[in-house]
Design an enzyme around this catalytic site. Structure first.
Site, PDB file in Angstrom:
ATOM      1  N   SER A 134      14.053   1.348  -0.065  1.00  0.00           N
ATOM      2  CA  SER A 134      13.245   2.130   0.678  1.00  0.00           C
ATOM      3  C   SER A 134      13.695   2.112   2.079  1.00  0.00           C
ATOM      4  CB  SER A 134      11.709   1.190   0.955  1.00  0.00           C
ATOM      5  OG  SER A 134      11.431   1.814   2.231  1.00  0.00           O
ATOM      6  N   SER A 135      13.614   3.450   2.700  1.00  0.00           N
ATOM      7  CA  SER A 135      14.502   3.636   3.797  1.00  0.00           C
ATOM      8  C   SER A 135      14.097   2.509   5.207  1.00  0.00           C
ATOM      9  CB  SER A 135      13.923   5.047   4.470  1.00  0.00           C
ATOM     10  OG  SER A 135      12.694   5.158   4.780  1.00  0.00           O
ATOM     11  N   CYS A 136      13.365   1.753   4.871  1.00  0.00           N
ATOM     12  CA  CYS A 136      12.897   0.847   5.948  1.00  0.00           C
ATOM     13  C   CYS A 136      14.017  -0.249   5.803  1.00  0.00           C
ATOM     14  CB  CYS A 136      11.515   0.185   5.791  1.00  0.00           C
ATOM     15  SG  CYS A 136      11.284  -1.035   4.269  1.00  0.00           S
ATOM     16  N   TYR A 140       9.567  -6.949   3.616  1.00  0.00           N
ATOM     17  CA  TYR A 140       9.641  -6.183   2.720  1.00  0.00           C
ATOM     18  C   TYR A 140      10.785  -5.703   2.660  1.00  0.00           C
ATOM     19  CZ  TYR A 140       8.560  -1.544   0.788  1.00  0.00           C
ATOM     20  OH  TYR A 140       8.209  -0.305   0.022  1.00  0.00           O
ATOM     21  N   LYS A 184      13.721  -5.863  -0.394  1.00  0.00           N
ATOM     22  CA  LYS A 184      14.384  -4.675  -1.062  1.00  0.00           C
ATOM     23  C   LYS A 184      15.905  -4.918  -0.878  1.00  0.00           C
ATOM     24  CE  LYS A 184      10.920  -2.062  -2.156  1.00  0.00           C
ATOM     25  NZ  LYS A 184      10.607  -1.675  -3.611  1.00  0.00           N
ATOM     26  N   HIS A 240      -0.108   4.715   4.239  1.00  0.00           N
ATOM     27  CA  HIS A 240       0.759   5.037   5.117  1.00  0.00           C
ATOM     28  C   HIS A 240       0.511   6.241   5.765  1.00  0.00           C
ATOM     29  CE1 HIS A 240       3.401   2.941   2.162  1.00  0.00           C
ATOM     30  NE2 HIS A 240       4.148   2.912   3.092  1.00  0.00           N
TER      31      HIS A 240
HETATM   32  N1  LIG Z   1       5.040   4.559  -1.023  1.00  0.00           N
HETATM   33  C1  LIG Z   1       6.138   4.915   0.009  1.00  0.00           C
HETATM   34  O1  LIG Z   1       5.968   5.676   0.938  1.00  0.00           O
HETATM   35  C2  LIG Z   1       7.302   4.262  -0.552  1.00  0.00           C
HETATM   36  C3  LIG Z   1       7.430   3.637  -1.601  1.00  0.00           C
HETATM   37  N2  LIG Z   1       8.957   3.084  -2.151  1.00  0.00           N
HETATM   38  C4  LIG Z   1       8.821   2.090  -3.249  1.00  0.00           C
HETATM   39  O2  LIG Z   1       8.316   2.801  -4.495  1.00  0.00           O
HETATM   40  C5  LIG Z   1       7.736   2.016  -5.192  1.00  0.00           C
HETATM   41  C6  LIG Z   1       6.347   2.119  -5.712  1.00  0.00           C
HETATM   42  O3  LIG Z   1       5.754   2.555  -4.342  1.00  0.00           O
HETATM   43  P1  LIG Z   1       4.196   2.985  -4.769  1.00  0.00           P
HETATM   44  O4  LIG Z   1       4.041   3.674  -5.830  1.00  0.00           O
HETATM   45  O5  LIG Z   1       3.842   3.671  -3.335  1.00  0.00           O
HETATM   46  O6  LIG Z   1       3.311   1.712  -4.814  1.00  0.00           O
HETATM   47  P2  LIG Z   1       1.723   1.440  -5.174  1.00  0.00           P
HETATM   48  O7  LIG Z   1       1.380   0.464  -4.475  1.00  0.00           O
HETATM   49  O8  LIG Z   1       1.225   2.679  -5.357  1.00  0.00           O
HETATM   50  O9  LIG Z   1       2.041   0.723  -6.599  1.00  0.00           O
HETATM   51  C7  LIG Z   1       2.725  -0.480  -6.663  1.00  0.00           C
HETATM   52  C8  LIG Z   1       2.390  -1.042  -8.036  1.00  0.00           C
HETATM   53  O10 LIG Z   1       3.061  -2.343  -8.426  1.00  0.00           O
HETATM   54  C9  LIG Z   1       2.222  -2.923  -9.181  1.00  0.00           C
HETATM   55  N3  LIG Z   1       2.218  -4.210  -9.030  1.00  0.00           N
HETATM   56  C10 LIG Z   1       2.022  -5.095  -7.875  1.00  0.00           C
HETATM   57  N4  LIG Z   1       2.206  -6.358  -7.994  1.00  0.00           N
HETATM   58  C11 LIG Z   1       2.728  -6.502  -9.239  1.00  0.00           C
HETATM   59  C12 LIG Z   1       2.867  -7.686  -9.887  1.00  0.00           C
HETATM   60  N5  LIG Z   1       2.823  -8.879  -9.433  1.00  0.00           N
HETATM   61  N6  LIG Z   1       3.355  -7.437 -11.300  1.00  0.00           N
HETATM   62  C13 LIG Z   1       3.319  -6.238 -11.746  1.00  0.00           C
HETATM   63  N7  LIG Z   1       3.190  -4.943 -11.138  1.00  0.00           N
HETATM   64  C14 LIG Z   1       2.717  -5.304  -9.704  1.00  0.00           C
HETATM   65  C15 LIG Z   1       0.685  -2.699  -9.124  1.00  0.00           C
HETATM   66  O11 LIG Z   1       0.203  -2.484 -10.462  1.00  0.00           O
HETATM   67  P3  LIG Z   1      -1.426  -2.734 -10.729  1.00  0.00           P
HETATM   68  O12 LIG Z   1      -1.944  -1.510 -10.223  1.00  0.00           O
HETATM   69  O13 LIG Z   1      -1.345  -2.741 -12.265  1.00  0.00           O
HETATM   70  O14 LIG Z   1      -1.696  -3.954 -10.172  1.00  0.00           O
HETATM   71  C16 LIG Z   1       1.033  -1.292  -8.480  1.00  0.00           C
HETATM   72  O15 LIG Z   1       0.265  -0.204  -9.200  1.00  0.00           O
HETATM   73  C17 LIG Z   1       8.003   0.541  -4.780  1.00  0.00           C
HETATM   74  O16 LIG Z   1       9.111  -0.055  -5.039  1.00  0.00           O
HETATM   75  C18 LIG Z   1       7.862   1.009  -3.061  1.00  0.00           C
HETATM   76  O17 LIG Z   1       8.576  -0.042  -2.552  1.00  0.00           O
HETATM   77  C19 LIG Z   1       9.935   3.439  -1.293  1.00  0.00           C
HETATM   78  C20 LIG Z   1       9.697   4.073  -0.240  1.00  0.00           C
HETATM   79  C21 LIG Z   1       8.625   4.792   0.290  1.00  0.00           C
HETATM   80  C1  LIG Z   2       7.561   3.608   3.817  1.00  0.00           C
HETATM   81  C2  LIG Z   2       8.409   2.703   4.421  1.00  0.00           C
HETATM   82  O1  LIG Z   2       7.869   2.672   5.933  1.00  0.00           O
HETATM   83  C3  LIG Z   2       6.772   2.038   6.121  1.00  0.00           C
HETATM   84  O2  LIG Z   2       6.915   1.795   7.557  1.00  0.00           O
HETATM   85  P1  LIG Z   2       6.149   3.017   8.498  1.00  0.00           P
HETATM   86  O3  LIG Z   2       6.940   4.454   8.214  1.00  0.00           O
HETATM   87  O4  LIG Z   2       6.295   2.724   9.817  1.00  0.00           O
HETATM   88  O5  LIG Z   2       4.629   3.187   7.914  1.00  0.00           O
HETATM   89  P2  LIG Z   2       3.444   4.065   8.215  1.00  0.00           P
HETATM   90  O6  LIG Z   2       3.686   5.171   7.115  1.00  0.00           O
HETATM   91  O7  LIG Z   2       2.563   3.259   8.049  1.00  0.00           O
HETATM   92  O8  LIG Z   2       3.765   4.579   9.672  1.00  0.00           O
HETATM   93  C4  LIG Z   2       4.511   5.544  10.299  1.00  0.00           C
HETATM   94  C5  LIG Z   2       4.236   5.977  11.682  1.00  0.00           C
HETATM   95  O9  LIG Z   2       3.025   6.594  11.708  1.00  0.00           O
HETATM   96  C6  LIG Z   2       2.235   5.994  12.812  1.00  0.00           C
HETATM   97  N1  LIG Z   2       0.899   6.427  12.855  1.00  0.00           N
HETATM   98  C7  LIG Z   2       0.065   7.409  13.607  1.00  0.00           C
HETATM   99  N2  LIG Z   2      -1.242   7.056  12.958  1.00  0.00           N
HETATM  100  C8  LIG Z   2      -1.162   6.234  12.032  1.00  0.00           C
HETATM  101  C9  LIG Z   2      -2.384   5.847  10.836  1.00  0.00           C
HETATM  102  O10 LIG Z   2      -3.406   6.006  11.085  1.00  0.00           O
HETATM  103  N3  LIG Z   2      -1.880   5.126  10.040  1.00  0.00           N
HETATM  104  C10 LIG Z   2      -0.706   4.628   9.820  1.00  0.00           C
HETATM  105  N4  LIG Z   2      -0.244   3.886   8.730  1.00  0.00           N
HETATM  106  N5  LIG Z   2       0.321   4.857  10.635  1.00  0.00           N
HETATM  107  C11 LIG Z   2      -0.082   5.872  11.669  1.00  0.00           C
HETATM  108  C12 LIG Z   2       2.613   4.700  12.933  1.00  0.00           C
HETATM  109  O11 LIG Z   2       2.298   4.207  14.085  1.00  0.00           O
HETATM  110  C13 LIG Z   2       4.116   4.585  12.706  1.00  0.00           C
HETATM  111  O12 LIG Z   2       4.852   5.160  13.747  1.00  0.00           O
HETATM  112  C14 LIG Z   2       6.740   0.500   5.782  1.00  0.00           C
HETATM  113  O13 LIG Z   2       5.563  -0.032   6.072  1.00  0.00           O
HETATM  114  C15 LIG Z   2       7.136   0.400   4.398  1.00  0.00           C
HETATM  115  O14 LIG Z   2       6.040   0.915   3.520  1.00  0.00           O
HETATM  116  C16 LIG Z   2       8.146   1.305   3.979  1.00  0.00           C
HETATM  117  O15 LIG Z   2       9.138   1.108   3.148  1.00  0.00           O
END
Ligand SMILES: NC(=O)C1=CN([C@@H]2O[C@H](COP(=O)(O)OP(=O)(O)OC[C@H]3O[C@@H](n4cnc5c(N)ncnc54)[C@H](OP(=O)(O)O)[C@@H]3O)[C@@H](O)[C@H]2O)C=CC1
Ligand SMILES: C[C@H]1O[C@H](OP(=O)(O)OP(=O)(O)OC[C@H]2O[C@@H](n3cnc4c(=O)[nH]c(N)nc43)[C@H](O)[C@@H]2O)[C@@H](O)[C@@H](O)C1=O
Length: 314
Positions: free
Chosen positions: A110-112, A139, A143, A183
């Site tokens: 992840s970009s974080c 987190y 990663k 998010h």
């Molecule tokens: N969303 C984003 O903005 C970003 C996401 N990513 C990465 O992409 C990947 C997917 O993210 P995203 O689809 O958003 O995540 P979600 O939260 O939508 O899905 C994550 C899944 O992980 C599964 N999971 C959680 N705990 C366990 C466990 N103990 N054993 C097996 N499975 C488990 C869950 O399965 P179940 O439902 O079956 O419990 C869930 O469906 C992650 O690695 C995340 O870090 C990277 C950058 C940005």
């Molecule tokens: C995906 C990546 O990046 C994630 O970090 P993040 O980018 O900071 O996550 P975010 O999407 O929740 O926030 C984006 C920005 O948006 C602003 N903001 C405004 N108003 C709302 C609001 O209502 N909700 C949220 N969530 N944010 C808000 C908030 O203050 C922040 O400045 C990690 O958690 C982690 O998941 C990771 O790996």
């Protein structure tokens, strides 16, 4: 290769999540015999369960999408779980794949994981070059650990392709719209839609809205993942997957309000956390790999809002 079919066997972890479901919806999965166990069918925090699953199913490749994932609020609320569970899952899966002799594993970072103060030009060589963003440090450490474990595995055995894709922020179908976990993009969709339905004229933005984010449509990341798993040799050890452009938080609120058709006003809650001011990925290596994300922001947002409306009505 499974005896039951001529197709190679693919394990997709986290397949019920946003990225996982977009992968299962991708056309290229038809080239594979896909297994997509839920966390109750295969808990990645249980190393023994993984060993037994891999021995039973013998996958040719793994795509690791599972994780404890959430926005800034969720990360700040549960740092222990974000660090401990994500580290345990990543270390268990990579170690079990190594032991089982699985040749290909595509890991999602992840970009974080980049230093909090870089802002833009986040190139893969800058990882660990500075302090992390406190709001999602746990987190990010998880990663980085899993990414490094993949690299060390390949250092010990050059025949392996344990490669890490580092996506920017993502949004799309099957995202999480619950404010406790969401998010930015799904949070805006939920807040602006709710304001429109309730006839409210104001929506609150966390922070002053000047922070910047790079949000990619999850269906496009799925395309990059399916290309990566089909040709892992073509990848460097770690590869940013991004757009090369970002928008301010204020811009995202304005664009989504236009997509939803709400013309109210925005207020700013300066007591809320804002995280990194900017985290714009350098996509030079991605361009050299020959891939770019095709979906325009407004098109992706419109598709995501349509999905949200269907989910709300079901
Ligand atoms: N969303 C984003 O903005 C970003 C996401 N990513 C990465 O992409 C990947 C997917 O993210 P995203 O689809 O958003 O995540 P979600 O939260 O939508 O899905 C994550 C899944 O992980 C599964 N999971 C959680 N705990 C366990 C466990 N103990 N054993 C097996 N499975 C488990 C869950 O399965 P179940 O439902 O079956 O419990 C869930 O469906 C992650 O690695 C995340 O870090 C990277 C950058 C940005
Ligand atoms: C995906 C990546 O990046 C994630 O970090 P993040 O980018 O900071 O996550 P975010 O999407 O929740 O926030 C984006 C920005 O948006 C602003 N903001 C405004 N108003 C709302 C609001 O209502 N909700 C949220 N969530 N944010 C808000 C908030 O203050 C922040 O400045 C990690 O958690 C982690 O998941 C990771 O790996």
């Amino acid at each position: 290769m499974s005896q039951l079919s001529s197709k190679p066997v693919l394990l997709v972890t986290g397949a019920r999540g946003m990225v996982g479901r977009n992968i299962l919806a991708h056309d290229a999965v038809k080239e594979w015999q896909v297994h997509a166990p839920t966390s109750s069918e295969l808990n990645l925090c249980d190393r023994g369960a993984i060993d037994r699953w891999l021995d039973d199913h013998r996958p040719d490749a793994i795509v690791h999408c599972a994780g404890v994932v959430g926005g800034i609020h969720a990360n700040m609320a549960e740092p222990v779980r974000f660090l401990a569970d994500n580290t345990t899952m990543g270390v268990n899966l990579v170690s079990a794949a190594l032991q089982a002799g699985i040749g290909t594993l595509i890991n999602l970072g992840s970009s974080c994981i980049y230093p909090r103060d870089l802002g833009h030009g986040l190139s893969e060589d800058r990882i660990l070059s500075g302090p992390l963003e406190p709001t999602n440090e746990g987190y990010a450490l998880a990663k980085i650990t899993t990414m490094r474990l993949c690299e060390y595995a390949m250092r010990e055995n050059p025949d392996l392709n344990y490669k890490t894709l580092i996506p920017c922020n993502l949004y799309g179908l099957w995202d999480k719209f619950d404010p406790r976990h969401s998010h930015l993009v799904p949070a805006i969709i939920h807040k602006v839609h709710s304001a429109r339905q309730a006839g409210l004229s104001e929506v609150e933005i966390w922070g002053d809205g000047t922070a910047r984010r790079e949000f990619m449509y999850a269906g496009d990341l799925a395309d990059a993942v399916m290309r990566a798993v089909a040709d892992p040799e073509s990848l460097p050890a770690t590869l940013n997957i991004g757009l090369g452009q970002d928008h301010s938080i204020n811009d995202y609120y304005a664009i989504i309000a236009k997509v939803i058709g709400w013309d109210g006003r925005f207020t700013h809650d300066l007591t809320r956390p804002v995280g990194m001011k900017q985290k714009l990925l350098d996509v030079s290596a991605q361009k050299a790999w020959g891939w770019s994300a095709p979906t325009a922001l407004e098109d992706g947002l419109r598709a995501t809002y349509e999905f949200y409306l269907q989910e709300q009505s079901s």
